[in-house]
Motif scaffolding. Structure first.
Motif: not given
Length: 371
Positions: A1-25
């Motif tokens: 399950a962890a492998t499938l999440v890593k492969m197909f479930a992207p991180e939330s753009p909000r998570f990157f945005l709240c930390r100022g990581r604009v490129k990842e967002a």
């Protein structure tokens, strides 16, 4: 399950945005947009667009404000006093933010939505915990069919149950589908209780349990299996509809927190299952066990009637489409709020005006993914 999440479930753009990581967002936003059908080949979101929006929008959500502060801190354009207020994602700040969110799901009248959902989750988990004992139940009923095959077929019924729920959730409605699922589970468990009592009485009247159950064993096995499958379908309908209902019952700012509180309440019921059903199974009181579960299902019907239906109701998401001015201005907050538009208003035919260089509407559509 962890492998499938890593492969197909992207991180939330909000998570990157709240930390100022604009490129990842930006990268994750474009990925999600491509998956849900937006034309991103010619209309990719860029870092410049996102940054410009953050620093020009009059009215923004908490995530946007935190992103703006984080970008200022990275660029060295924020003072020492303001830098201390920037949320850097530390453990303590995240815990404090979560606790404040939990408080908000009960404030300003939202407890009227939260509490019924919590109790509904609690009841549904009590009913779902009954499924833990299916293999043992089949063994105690001494059915002619293999108990593990029966458990497999009963579990397999969840697939058509999910498909049925997915097809009916917009037609029937969220709350109504939850009620139907609870009612179906209650009826099924009552019939199972009656069938278990009949089988056990039949076993007692015969000299040998295997010989006595040979004549009607296959008949009993098919009935029990059919009722078990209907029970699984009812649970799937209830779970899918309730998850959708809970996710749509809270505004964006506390949506994840509100649903988390409801699900956590349901998990608490999971601890009670072993103490409720375990002793009854050990004493071979299957009829009483199923009757108790059906009582919880009836209570679930009453509780789900108290929830707030969200079928065909716009989500409480608002986005600022004004790009002039600065959000640090201390002007009238009420005036700014009146300039917001809902997410639903941005998903109609105005979307097609993108090709006509209607950049204002296109900006709204792209930032719906971010915020």
């Amino acid at each position: 399950a962890a492998t499938l999440v890593k492969m197909f479930a992207p991180e939330s753009p909000r998570f990157f945005l709240c930390r100022g990581r604009v490129k990842e967002a930006v990268d994750i936003s474009n990925l999600i947009a491509s998956r849900i059908g937006y034309d991103v080949d010619n209309n990719l979101l860029t870092e410049e667009e996102l940054t410009q929006y953050l620093f020009q929008a009059k009215r923004m959500g908490e995530a946007s404000c935190r992103a703006k502060d984080a970008i200022k801190l990275q660029n060295g354009t924020v003072g020492t006093n303001n830098a201390a207020k920037v949320v850097e994602g530390s453990l303590m700040s995240e815990v404090c933010t979560s606790l404040m969110g939990v408080k908000q799901v009960f404030a300003n009248g939202y407890w009227k939505r939260t509490v019924p959902l919590q109790l509904t989750y609690f009841s549904l988990m009590l009913i779902s915990g009954f499924a833990t004992w299916w293999t043992k139940i089949f063994q105690l009923l001494e059915l002619n069919m293999d108990v593990y095959a029966l458990s497999f077929y009963q579990t397999l019924a969840q697939i058509p149950g999910m498909m049925l729920a997915s097809g009916l959730i917009d037609v029937v409605g969220r709350r109504r589908l939850v009620i139907i699922g609870f009612a179906g589970g209650a009826a099924t468990l009552i019939l199972l209780s009656m069938m278990a009592n009949t089988i056990q009485q039949h076993l007692k009247e015969e000299e040998g349990p295997n010989n006595g159950n040979a004549e009607g064993g296959e008949y009993y096995s098919l009935i029990v299996l059919a009722l078990a499958c209907l029970y699984s379908v009812s649970l799937c309908v209830s779970w899918l509809a309730l998850d959708c209902l809970s996710a749509e019952s809270f505004p964006t700012k506390v949506r994840s927190t509100g649903r988390g509180v409801c699900v956590a309440t349901g998990r608490m019921a999971g601890f009670c299952v072993q103490f409720l059903y375990g002793p009854l199974v050990n004493q071979n009181k299957l009829s009483q066990m199923m009757g108790l579960a059906s009582l919880f299902a009836v209570v679930g019907v009453a509780l789900s009637c108290q929830t707030t239906d969200t079928t065909k109701v716009d989500l409480q998401d608002h986005w600022d489409y004004s790009n002039d001015g600065d959000d640090d201005d201390d002007g009238s907050q009420h005036e700014r709020q009146t300039k917001r538009i809902s997410f639903a208003e941005t998903t109609h035919s105005k979307y097609f005006s993108i090709e006509q260089n209607n950049l204002q509407i296109f900006t709204i559509l792209k930032f719906n993914i971010i915020m």
